[in-house]
Design an enzyme around this catalytic site. Structure first.
Site, PDB file in Angstrom:
ATOM      1  N   LYS A   1       0.849  -1.194   0.000  1.00  0.00           N
ATOM      2  CA  LYS A   1       0.000   0.000   0.000  1.00  0.00           C
ATOM      3  C   LYS A   1       0.885   1.245   0.000  1.00  0.00           C
ATOM      4  O   LYS A   1       1.613   1.500   0.948  1.00  0.00           O
ATOM      5  CB  LYS A   1      -0.918  -0.015   1.220  1.00  0.00           C
ATOM      6  CG  LYS A   1      -1.861  -1.219   1.241  1.00  0.00           C
ATOM      7  CD  LYS A   1      -2.765  -1.229   2.454  1.00  0.00           C
ATOM      8  CE  LYS A   1      -2.000  -1.448   3.731  1.00  0.00           C
ATOM      9  NZ  LYS A   1      -2.889  -1.703   4.883  1.00  0.00           N
TER      10      LYS A   1
ATOM     11  N   THR B   1      -9.274   9.442   7.842  1.00  0.00           N
ATOM     12  CA  THR B   1      -8.945   8.181   7.180  1.00  0.00           C
ATOM     13  C   THR B   1      -8.692   7.048   8.180  1.00  0.00           C
ATOM     14  O   THR B   1      -8.065   6.046   7.842  1.00  0.00           O
ATOM     15  CB  THR B   1      -7.693   8.358   6.304  1.00  0.00           C
ATOM     16  OG1 THR B   1      -6.609   8.841   7.125  1.00  0.00           O
ATOM     17  CG2 THR B   1      -7.950   9.336   5.174  1.00  0.00           C
TER      18      THR B   1
ATOM     19  N   GLY C   1      -8.921   3.752  10.046  1.00  0.00           N
ATOM     20  CA  GLY C   1      -9.490   2.464   9.690  1.00  0.00           C
ATOM     21  C   GLY C   1      -9.296   2.049   8.250  1.00  0.00           C
ATOM     22  O   GLY C   1      -9.823   1.005   7.831  1.00  0.00           O
ATOM     23  N   THR C   2      -8.518   2.806   7.487  1.00  0.00           N
ATOM     24  CA  THR C   2      -8.357   2.502   6.066  1.00  0.00           C
ATOM     25  C   THR C   2      -7.794   1.103   5.834  1.00  0.00           C
ATOM     26  O   THR C   2      -8.300   0.339   5.010  1.00  0.00           O
ATOM     27  CB  THR C   2      -7.427   3.533   5.405  1.00  0.00           C
ATOM     28  OG1 THR C   2      -7.921   4.850   5.669  1.00  0.00           O
ATOM     29  CG2 THR C   2      -7.363   3.322   3.907  1.00  0.00           C
ATOM     30  N   GLY C   3      -6.715   0.754   6.557  1.00  0.00           N
ATOM     31  CA  GLY C   3      -6.074  -0.538   6.348  1.00  0.00           C
ATOM     32  C   GLY C   3      -6.960  -1.702   6.731  1.00  0.00           C
ATOM     33  O   GLY C   3      -7.035  -2.711   6.003  1.00  0.00           O
ATOM     34  N   CYS C   4      -7.646  -1.586   7.858  1.00  0.00           N
ATOM     35  CA  CYS C   4      -8.569  -2.638   8.293  1.00  0.00           C
ATOM     36  C   CYS C   4      -9.684  -2.822   7.268  1.00  0.00           C
ATOM     37  O   CYS C   4     -10.063  -3.949   6.923  1.00  0.00           O
ATOM     38  CB  CYS C   4      -9.183  -2.282   9.644  1.00  0.00           C
ATOM     39  SG  CYS C   4      -8.007  -1.948  10.966  1.00  0.00           S
TER      40      CYS C   4
END
Length: 265
Positions: free
Chosen positions: A174, A205, A207-210
């Protein structure tokens, strides 16, 4: 109606923007049935993580077996696992599960708070990543796990190769922390898929990765290939980032329900 079954093994976010809460919202939004194994509990809000407490390995194992043995799973997503004993317990359970696994190797929170003991890094490398269908590290996590530091887009391929050497079948690097468009690189070592999206000027932003890892798992549970699931998840997360909203005094979450918002008429 039978919904695809997706299991998240991760930490709980009391603020509701990341972790188990974000995972279940994502799974619901994408038409799957989400189930959960809580590995740790955090005291967390828009300003950061005030503390976390991991659960005993036997509690994590019991939750997992309870779900897998009765209901079954069609895809699994892992997030915050906190410690070496939990990483190793979860890796053992995943190795016994006949379903695709998306590993989000969570090391730090959006605010820079540590969510993984330094002593657990070797367990992530040796035990968890080898059972992953797909790993989804950000650039900080790539550096933490491999020592490879990426400062420009041209270095993403090197990062992907370093992560693949640790055992996952696919890796999604990412590149959201790089300047310019939001670009990610998906690779299995023999082919590369570049994914680009507009970068939105929105600080909310959390929580984007989860959310991305859970959206990929939802796609895999529906029978999509890894590239198909990643493309669909990237589109969903891009919309969620664009619709991210303020919450509390700090960084707000992405909007997991953005596709359901209808203007008032």
């Amino acid at each position: 109606m039978k919904l695809p079954l997706v299991l998240t093994v991760a930490g709980s976010d009391s603020g509701g923007g990341a972790g188990i809460q974000a995972d279940l919202k994502t799974m619901l939004a994408l038409g799957t049935h989400g189930m959960s194994v809580i590995a740790a509990v955090t005291a967390q809000n828009s300003l950061g993580v005030q503390g976390y407490w991991e659960l005993p390995a036997e509690a994590v194992r019991a939750q997992y077996r309870s779900v897998a043995d009765d209901i079954g799973v069609q895809a699994v997503k892992t997030g915050m696992l906190a410690s070496a004993p939990l990483v190793e317990t979860v890796a053992e359970l995943l190795a016994e599960t006949d379903a695709p696994v998306v590993v989000d190797p969570v090391g730090v929170s959006k605010h820079g708070d540590s969510l993984l003991a330094a002593s657990a890094l070797d367990s992530v490398r040796r035990k968890l990543l080898p059972v992953a269908t797909l790993a989804t590290p950000n650039l900080d996590e790539v550096a933490q796990l491999t020592g490879v530091r990426v400062t420009e887009e041209g270095e993403l391929s090197r990062a992907a190769d370093a992560m693949l050497a640790l055992g996952p079948r696919w890796v999604l690097i990412k590149g959201g922390h790089l300047p310019g468009d939001a670009v990610d690189l998906l690779s299995d070592g023999s082919r590369e898929v570049w994914l680009r999206a507009e970068r939105y000027d929105n600080r909310h932003t959390h929580g984007t990765g989860c959310t991305l890892a859970s959206a990929i798992a939802a796609g895999l549970a529906k029978g999509l290939t890894v590239p198909e699931a990643v493309r669909a998840a990237k589109e969903y997360v891009t919309g969620a980032i664009a619709a991210g909203f303020p919450l509390g005094a700090g960084i707000g979450p992405v909007d997991h329900g953005w596709r359901f918002r209808q203007p008032l008429t």
